[in-house]
Design a protein around this motif. Sequence first.
Motif, mmCIF file in Angstrom:
data_model
loop_
_atom_site.group_PDB
_atom_site.id
_atom_site.type_symbol
_atom_site.label_atom_id
_atom_site.label_comp_id
_atom_site.label_asym_id
_atom_site.label_seq_id
_atom_site.Cartn_x
_atom_site.Cartn_y
_atom_site.Cartn_z
ATOM 1 N N PRO A 228 0.827 -1.203 0.000
ATOM 2 C CA PRO A 228 0.000 0.000 0.000
ATOM 3 C C PRO A 228 0.862 1.255 0.000
ATOM 4 O O PRO A 228 1.805 1.382 0.775
ATOM 5 C CB PRO A 228 -0.803 -0.133 1.306
ATOM 6 N N GLY A 229 0.574 2.167 -0.898
ATOM 7 C CA GLY A 229 1.329 3.408 -0.982
ATOM 8 C C GLY A 229 2.551 3.329 -1.879
ATOM 9 O O GLY A 229 3.113 4.365 -2.247
ATOM 10 N N ALA A 230 2.979 2.120 -2.235
ATOM 11 C CA ALA A 230 4.142 1.970 -3.117
ATOM 12 C C ALA A 230 3.698 2.112 -4.563
ATOM 13 O O ALA A 230 2.593 1.716 -4.929
ATOM 14 C CB ALA A 230 4.795 0.617 -2.896
ATOM 15 N N PRO A 231 4.543 2.689 -5.410
ATOM 16 C CA PRO A 231 4.153 2.827 -6.816
ATOM 17 C C PRO A 231 4.101 1.479 -7.517
ATOM 18 O O PRO A 231 4.760 0.524 -7.120
ATOM 19 C CB PRO A 231 5.266 3.710 -7.401
ATOM 20 N N ALA A 232 3.286 1.404 -8.557
ATOM 21 C CA ALA A 232 3.290 0.225 -9.409
ATOM 22 C C ALA A 232 4.638 0.147 -10.125
ATOM 23 O O ALA A 232 5.389 1.130 -10.171
ATOM 24 C CB ALA A 232 2.155 0.315 -10.417
ATOM 25 N N PRO A 233 5.001 -1.004 -10.665
ATOM 26 C CA PRO A 233 6.260 -1.075 -11.426
ATOM 27 C C PRO A 233 6.299 -0.034 -12.533
ATOM 28 O O PRO A 233 5.266 0.388 -13.056
ATOM 29 C CB PRO A 233 6.233 -2.500 -11.992
ATOM 30 N N ILE A 234 7.486 0.387 -12.893
ATOM 31 C CA ILE A 234 7.660 1.375 -13.936
ATOM 32 C C ILE A 234 6.998 0.900 -15.230
ATOM 33 O O ILE A 234 7.016 -0.281 -15.567
ATOM 34 C CB ILE A 234 9.157 1.656 -14.161
ATOM 35 N N ALA A 235 6.385 1.822 -15.954
ATOM 36 C CA ALA A 235 5.761 1.477 -17.226
ATOM 37 C C ALA A 235 6.830 1.075 -18.242
ATOM 38 O O ALA A 235 7.944 1.596 -18.235
ATOM 39 C CB ALA A 235 4.959 2.665 -17.750
ATOM 40 N N LEU A 236 6.473 0.155 -19.119
ATOM 41 C CA LEU A 236 7.426 -0.376 -20.085
ATOM 42 C C LEU A 236 8.045 0.738 -20.927
ATOM 43 O O LEU A 236 9.264 0.780 -21.126
ATOM 44 C CB LEU A 236 6.733 -1.404 -20.976
ATOM 45 N N GLU A 237 7.210 1.660 -21.407
ATOM 46 C CA GLU A 237 7.723 2.718 -22.276
ATOM 47 C C GLU A 237 8.585 3.720 -21.522
ATOM 48 O O GLU A 237 9.434 4.394 -22.123
ATOM 49 C CB GLU A 237 6.575 3.440 -22.977
ATOM 50 N N ASP A 238 8.399 3.820 -20.214
ATOM 51 C CA ASP A 238 9.250 4.698 -19.415
ATOM 52 C C ASP A 238 10.596 4.049 -19.114
ATOM 53 O O ASP A 238 11.634 4.718 -19.097
ATOM 54 C CB ASP A 238 8.550 5.057 -18.096
ATOM 55 N N ALA A 239 10.572 2.750 -18.877
ATOM 56 C CA ALA A 239 11.830 2.035 -18.608
ATOM 57 C C ALA A 239 12.702 1.965 -19.848
ATOM 58 O O ALA A 239 13.928 2.089 -19.763
ATOM 59 C CB ALA A 239 11.526 0.629 -18.098
ATOM 60 N N TYR A 240 12.057 1.790 -21.007
ATOM 61 C CA TYR A 240 12.795 1.533 -22.243
ATOM 62 C C TYR A 240 12.359 2.498 -23.336
ATOM 63 O O TYR A 240 11.507 2.160 -24.171
ATOM 64 C CB TYR A 240 12.561 0.094 -22.709
ATOM 65 N N PRO A 241 12.914 3.698 -23.382
ATOM 66 C CA PRO A 241 12.568 4.639 -24.454
ATOM 67 C C PRO A 241 12.979 4.100 -25.827
ATOM 68 O O PRO A 241 13.843 3.224 -25.935
ATOM 69 C CB PRO A 241 13.384 5.893 -24.102
ATOM 70 N N ALA A 242 12.362 4.645 -26.867
ATOM 71 C CA ALA A 242 12.676 4.204 -28.225
ATOM 72 C C ALA A 242 14.140 4.461 -28.569
ATOM 73 O O ALA A 242 14.747 3.706 -29.334
ATOM 74 C CB ALA A 242 11.760 4.894 -29.232
ATOM 75 N N GLN A 243 14.704 5.520 -28.004
ATOM 76 C CA GLN A 243 16.107 5.835 -28.250
ATOM 77 C C GLN A 243 16.732 6.371 -26.968
ATOM 78 O O GLN A 243 16.105 7.140 -26.243
ATOM 79 C CB GLN A 243 16.237 6.873 -29.366
ATOM 80 N N VAL A 244 17.940 5.937 -26.705
ATOM 81 C CA VAL A 244 18.697 6.409 -25.546
ATOM 82 C C VAL A 244 20.037 6.940 -26.044
ATOM 83 O O VAL A 244 20.750 6.248 -26.769
ATOM 84 C CB VAL A 244 18.940 5.275 -24.521
#
Length: 250
Positions: free
Chosen positions: A74-90
Motif C-alpha cells: 500500500p502506498g508503493a508505486p506500481a512497477p515502472i511502465a514499459l515505455e518509461d523504462a525503455y525509451p525508443a532511443q537512448v
Amino acid sequence: MNSSSSNNSSDDRGGELPRVWPRNLAYAAGAAAVAFAVMRVLQPAGDDGTPAAKPAPAPAASTPATSATASASPGAPAPIALEDAYPAQVKAGGIVYTRVGSKTLTTCTSADSVGPRLIALVKQGHGCLSHQIALYKDERSNQYNLSVFTFSDPADTAHVLTRLAADITDHQVGAQAPPPGAGLPVLPADSGMVQSFAGAGRAMIVGLGQWSDGHATDYQRLTDRLSPLLDAVSKKALAHETGKPPAGAS
C-alpha cells in the motif's frame, strides 16, 4: 543445448522477442564469454551531492515466500511502465542506442526467461511484481539485452544482486533473439557476452552486451559500451521508485 521460445506478455513493443539462452547453463562455468561483470546500486543524490552509486550492502535475510508473485505494498508505486523504462532511443556516453523490441512478461520465474538459480532466489524472497525485457542496438549493430525485475521488497533487490554478481560465470537471464525484420542476426550460443547489474529501490536491472558479430574478445570495451545504457535505464527506474533521480540524471 539451447532453448528458444516466445513469451506472452501484457505489453509488447517492437515485435516478438523469443528467448534464447546464450549457452547451456551446465557449461557456463567454462565460458570465457562472461569475463566481466559490474554491479551498481543507485540511490537518490542528497543535497550535499553525494555519489549516486555505492557498493551493494551485504545480503539481507528474508523470510521465504509461498509464491514468487506479489502485489505492491500500500502506498508503493506500481512497477515502472514499459515505455518509461525503455525509451525508443537512448543517447548516453556518446552512443545512440535504438530499441529493437520490449515486453512485459507475465511472470518473473519463467524457465524460458530466467535461470534456475535466479528462480530460486525470487521464490525465497517476498515476491516479484514485474519482469520487463528489452533489446537495443547501437549504431554498430552491437546488441544489448536489458531486464528489469521489480521486487515487492527492496531488501530482496540487494540480496539477489549480491548473489548474482558473486558468480560472473553464471548467466541467469537469457539473451533475446532479434525479431524478424530488425536487421540483426541471431548470434551463436558461444558468442562473447558481458553482463552487468544495477539496483534502484525495488528494481534490479540486468544488462547483457554482445558484439555485432559475436566475437569473444575485447570484453572491457564491450562492458564500457553496455554501461551507459544500463546506467540510463537504472536512473529511470530510480526516478520512478523514489521521485528523486540520482545526480547527473537528465
